[in-house]
Write an enzyme that holds these catalytic residues in place. Structure first.
Site, PDB file in Angstrom:
ATOM      1  N   ARG A   8      -9.647  -2.465   8.581  1.00  0.00           N
ATOM      2  CA  ARG A   8     -10.227  -1.127   8.453  1.00  0.00           C
ATOM      3  C   ARG A   8     -11.697  -1.165   8.902  1.00  0.00           C
ATOM      4  O   ARG A   8     -12.562  -0.550   8.301  1.00  0.00           O
ATOM      5  CB  ARG A   8     -10.132  -0.618   7.022  1.00  0.00           C
ATOM      6  N   ASP A  49     -15.301   9.312   0.030  1.00  0.00           N
ATOM      7  CA  ASP A  49     -15.884   8.631   1.190  1.00  0.00           C
ATOM      8  C   ASP A  49     -16.508   9.630   2.173  1.00  0.00           C
ATOM      9  O   ASP A  49     -16.000  10.735   2.336  1.00  0.00           O
ATOM     10  CB  ASP A  49     -14.730   7.875   1.878  1.00  0.00           C
ATOM     11  N   LYS A 100     -16.185   6.294  -8.475  1.00  0.00           N
ATOM     12  CA  LYS A 100     -14.893   5.738  -8.047  1.00  0.00           C
ATOM     13  C   LYS A 100     -15.232   4.487  -7.251  1.00  0.00           C
ATOM     14  O   LYS A 100     -15.788   4.586  -6.155  1.00  0.00           O
ATOM     15  CB  LYS A 100     -14.151   6.761  -7.192  1.00  0.00           C
ATOM     16  N   TRP A 101     -14.934   3.320  -7.807  1.00  0.00           N
ATOM     17  CA  TRP A 101     -15.291   2.022  -7.193  1.00  0.00           C
ATOM     18  C   TRP A 101     -14.084   1.553  -6.380  1.00  0.00           C
ATOM     19  O   TRP A 101     -13.098   1.115  -6.944  1.00  0.00           O
ATOM     20  CB  TRP A 101     -15.657   1.020  -8.290  1.00  0.00           C
ATOM     21  N   ASP A 102     -14.208   1.641  -5.070  1.00  0.00           N
ATOM     22  CA  ASP A 102     -13.099   1.325  -4.170  1.00  0.00           C
ATOM     23  C   ASP A 102     -13.260  -0.085  -3.598  1.00  0.00           C
ATOM     24  O   ASP A 102     -14.341  -0.679  -3.654  1.00  0.00           O
ATOM     25  CB  ASP A 102     -13.088   2.374  -3.043  1.00  0.00           C
ATOM     26  N   MET A 103     -12.210  -0.633  -3.023  1.00  0.00           N
ATOM     27  CA  MET A 103     -12.236  -1.971  -2.410  1.00  0.00           C
ATOM     28  C   MET A 103     -11.074  -2.011  -1.436  1.00  0.00           C
ATOM     29  O   MET A 103      -9.934  -2.129  -1.856  1.00  0.00           O
ATOM     30  CB  MET A 103     -12.045  -2.999  -3.527  1.00  0.00           C
ATOM     31  N   ASN A 104     -11.384  -1.894  -0.143  1.00  0.00           N
ATOM     32  CA  ASN A 104     -10.325  -1.557   0.802  1.00  0.00           C
ATOM     33  C   ASN A 104      -9.862  -2.639   1.756  1.00  0.00           C
ATOM     34  O   ASN A 104      -9.256  -2.326   2.776  1.00  0.00           O
ATOM     35  CB  ASN A 104     -10.744  -0.327   1.609  1.00  0.00           C
ATOM     36  N   ASP A 149      -2.420   5.506  -3.201  1.00  0.00           N
ATOM     37  CA  ASP A 149      -2.803   6.536  -2.232  1.00  0.00           C
ATOM     38  C   ASP A 149      -1.632   7.455  -1.919  1.00  0.00           C
ATOM     39  O   ASP A 149      -1.807   8.500  -1.299  1.00  0.00           O
ATOM     40  CB  ASP A 149      -3.282   5.883  -0.924  1.00  0.00           C
ATOM     41  N   TRP A 201       0.856  -1.183   0.000  1.00  0.00           N
ATOM     42  CA  TRP A 201       0.000   0.000   0.000  1.00  0.00           C
ATOM     43  C   TRP A 201       0.906   1.252   0.000  1.00  0.00           C
ATOM     44  O   TRP A 201       1.877   1.319   0.757  1.00  0.00           O
ATOM     45  CB  TRP A 201      -0.889   0.005   1.247  1.00  0.00           C
TER      46      TRP A 201
HETATM   47  C1  DGJ Z   1      -8.900   4.328  -0.297  1.00  0.00           C
HETATM   48  C2  DGJ Z   1      -8.695   5.104  -1.560  1.00  0.00           C
HETATM   49  O1  DGJ Z   1      -7.535   4.691  -2.199  1.00  0.00           O
HETATM   50  C3  DGJ Z   1      -8.668   6.594  -1.228  1.00  0.00           C
HETATM   51  O2  DGJ Z   1      -8.403   7.343  -2.379  1.00  0.00           O
HETATM   52  C4  DGJ Z   1      -9.973   6.985  -0.604  1.00  0.00           C
HETATM   53  O3  DGJ Z   1     -11.009   6.848  -1.549  1.00  0.00           O
HETATM   54  C5  DGJ Z   1     -10.247   6.126   0.625  1.00  0.00           C
HETATM   55  N1  DGJ Z   1     -10.144   4.726   0.319  1.00  0.00           N
HETATM   56  C6  DGJ Z   1     -11.612   6.422   1.174  1.00  0.00           C
HETATM   57  O4  DGJ Z   1     -11.957   5.580   2.198  1.00  0.00           O
END
Ligand code: DGJ
Length: 718
Positions: free
Chosen positions: A422, A346, A455-459, A526, A180
């Protein structure tokens, strides 16, 4: 006709500059031990030479203690006398292993062929597919398996295929590793004898590696030499193994999945693997990358001809502190800079004012947006921008209405913990009810607010990844979750053709040729520190085009690294891809805002060349030494040069350009190097490529972080 028959049971995929020759071995080993072998993969052979290249098989070792040669197969199975890395490993009823394949037939279609094989005793049909197009040297391969037997079959490994590297005195591999905030770090090393595996076990493409490898004979440079690439188009867990045998043979097998989970095929079921893509390029890493970029534009991206807008994203400015007034204040400043798309990140929904709650509750936060988002987005439109929104459809916080209602929707095993990361859990997109729920609210949201962009995120990575309702099929979630994500994206695009999607996964954790088939750009990292970004962007550029690379200018000192970098340098780094702005514009001075507006305008002028042109990595180690990138589109040439550190006493160096017509004359039309390459100055293509330009930013004894933008146009021949 790119796939052409050559001899009995022998075919060639003939591309503009390469030949990929393969066939079914008809020798003594045939029968139930059929081998589909790769005869040749390299520079394009004349038509008359195709048959001779497949004339004499290398004899297999039949006696003594040596292994029979098994590395040259398109799909080496776990079966018979094979001890290399299997591409197909099946377990039949009663624990029976050792696949025995017979040849059935070849089915040809335009530009493609399927070689049908069968394990008769257990009714497993295996299709080996090869496809290629007229305008690319990329050869696409995949495998289909169909269970025509009476009992389920499990697969320990079900790869898309194995690729054989030709014999060379040495082999060297290039790939990327990361984490990351440190994605796509280039790594180049001699290929050790043994088995080198790059993999993701996270359920996503992942940060730690990216599913491709380039192999050369140790002599390729940026500009010259033969390079073979194998890439996998898949957004879930994956595994790519480069096998270098002690006898000298090298082969690369790759596919979805990782060690542990077994794919499962019930009687009557059929499965198609993701595509594995192979490319031979002569002309060094640069030529290989440009061929991948052209392939991505020509055969992968859904809307490759569009120009991507300059985006503003609020995440680094506001974090979770999202309000209508705050967003509109940022929007006014972003519009003043020339931003064309405003994305609320977010924090806009449910009870999401921190990362521990609200994920899954996809309605405007009742506290922050009691009347919905209409007023905010009307305001954004009134400022001349189109609206976009952040979503994370695959995730849920345990503290959410969704989880309270549907705790069974997350990946989990009975009697096991549900570890959060998270503060969130993964929704199981292998389930059709979860997919239907997702498409329902996503489509509703896009429709209600006329969104231009998601913006389709996946954390988070998968853990305790179970699917209790699926019983014996539970491991299929590793494949079907990804299929589900792809299917929801596809359906959303079908319903909303104007919608554009950015793929994000905690930065660049989901960057691959399968997600790019249904998205338009990817969030690269990021880490928005310009110097770190140069290194990340360098590795990214090996496979993926600049027109997919989302790059923001943020604040100084950078919120992640605390490094101070001048605004111009930050812009010049982000201008090497799709320019976005992500800083807290309310804290930027009037001078900074004015300078930024000028740089946004400069970007818009060069945007078609950067986003659609051919990329040349000209020099240096980006982020560490003086470096430069160049883009060429028709008659236009754009150069971005950087120098992060001053090195005292170093002699001035010239920058040699590339990819120009040596016979043509070029004129400088934009220059931040006025003293050495002034606007209006004319240069022969050969001078620019053989001799080069002196750039003020590269001269010794200046300040740190100098950079320059230069544009030239071909104005004719002398
Ligand atoms: C991770 C993304 O990479 C960031 O740009 C941001 O959208 C955050 N998530 C928001 O929780």
């Amino acid at each position: 006709m790119p796939i052409t028959p050559v001899a009995e049971r022998t075919w060639a995929a003939v591309t503009p500059a390469s030949t990929y020759l393969f066939g079914v071995e008809t020798g003594a080993d045939a029968g139930t031990d059929v081998r589909v072998v790769q005869w040749y993969w390299g520079p394009r052979l004349p038509e008359a030479a195709l048959a001779e290249a497949a004339r004499f098989p290398i004899p297999r070792q039949e006696t003594g203690f040596l292994d029979p040669r098994d590395v040259d197969e398109l799909l080496p199975v776990d079966g018979g006398r094979r001890w290399g890395v299997p591409s197909l490993q099946a377990v039949y009823e009663g624990g029976v292993r050792s696949v025995e394949l017979s040849y059935v037939e070849a089915v040809t279609g335009p530009g493609e062929i399927e070689l049908v094989l069968r394990d008769e005793a257990y009714g497993l049909r295996v299709g080996l597919h090869v496809r290629c197009a007229e305008d690319t040297d990329v050869v696409e391969r995949w495998v289909t398996v169909a269970n025509e037997g009476a009992a389920p079959v499990r697969f320990g490994r079900l790869d898309s295929g194995s690729w054989v590297l030709p014999e060379r005195p040495a082999h060297r591999c290039t790939g990327v590793f990361g984490a990351w905030g440190r994605e796509t770090q280039l790594q180049r090393t001699g290929l050790p004898v043994g088995e080198t595996t790059f993999t993701s076990r996270t359920g996503t493409t992942g940060h730690r590696a990216n599913p491709w490898i380039m192999i050369d004979a140790g002599d390729a440079t940026e500009e010259s030499g033969e390079v073979w690439t194998v890439a996998l188009a898949w957004s879930g867990s994956w595994r790519l193994t480069a096998q270098h045998r002690s006898e000298g043979d090298v082969a690369v097998t790759c596919g979805s999945g990782h060690d542990g989970p077994h794919a499962h095929l019930a009687p009557g079921e059929r499965l198609r693997t993701p595509s594995a893509l192979g490319l031979y390029a002569d002309g060094g890493y640069g030529a290989a990358s440009r061929a991948w970029h052209a392939y991505t534009r020509g055969h992968v991206l859904p809307a490759p001809d569009e120009e991507r807008p300059v985006l503003y994203n609020s995440w680094e400015a506001t974090g979770f502190d999202v309000s209508e007034a705050g967003q509109l204040e940022l929007a006014a400043r972003a519009a003043g800079l020339g931003a064309e798309l405003f994305v609320v990140d977010d924090g806009w929904f449910g009870t999401r004012d921190r990362d521990s709650r609200g994920l899954g509750d996809w309605w405007p936060s009742p506290g922050r947006f009691p009347d919905g988002l209409t007023r905010l987005f009307d305001g954004v439109r009134a400022l001349g921008m189109v609206p976009g929104l952040w979503v994370e459809p695959e995730m849920v916080n345990p503290d959410s209405d969704l989880y309270r209602a549907r705790p069974d929707w997350v990946l989990h095993h009975p009697g096991r913990r549900r570890d959060t990361m998270r503060n969130q859990l993964v929704l199981n997109f292998a389930r059709t009810d979860v997919r239907e729920w997702a498409i329902g609210w996503l489509d509703g949201l896009v429709g209600e607010y006329h969104l231009a962009y998601l913006k389709w995120d996946m954390n988070r990575s998968f853990s305790q990844a179970g699917w209790p309702e699926a019983g014996e099929r539970a491991d299929m979630l590793w494949i079907e979750h990804t299929d589900g994500v792809h299917a929801v994206m596809d359906e959303l695009r079908r319903r909303r053709p104007g919608l554009r999607i950015e793929s994000c996964s905690g930065g660049g954790g989901r960057v691959d040729l399968a997600v790019l088939r249904r998205t338009d750009l990817v969030w690269t990292s990021d880490n928005t520190d310009a110097r770190d970004r140069q290194t990340i962007q360098h590795g990214f550029s090996y496979l993926y085009p600049a027109g997919t690379m989302s790059a923001w200018v943020t604040d100084s000192p950078n919120p992640h690294t605390r490094r101070r970098v001048p605004l111009r340098y930050r812009f010049h780094v982000a201008m090497a891809g799709i320019l976005g702005i992500g800083g807290n514009l309310t804290a930027w001075s009037a001078e900074e805002l004015a300078e930024a507006a000028g740089l946004v305008a400069a970007y818009k002028a060069i945007r078609p060349v950067v986003q659609h042109g051919r990329l040349y990595r000209l020099a240096g180690t980006p982020g560490l030494t003086a470096s430069a990138v160049q883009y060429v589109l028709d008659d236009r040439v754009v150069v971005l040069a950087y120098n992060p550190f001053t090195l005292d006493g170093r002699p001035p160096r010239r920058l040699r350009l590339a990819g120009l017509d040596p016979e043509a004359v070029y004129e400088v039309v934009t220059s931040e190097a006025a003293t050495t390459a002034p606007v209006g100055s004319r240069w022969h293509g050969r001078t620019l490529t053989a001799h080069g330009l002196i750039l003020p930013s590269w001269l010794p004894n200046g300040p740190d972080y100098r950079s320059e933008l230069l544009e030239l146009r071909r104005v004719g021949t002398p």
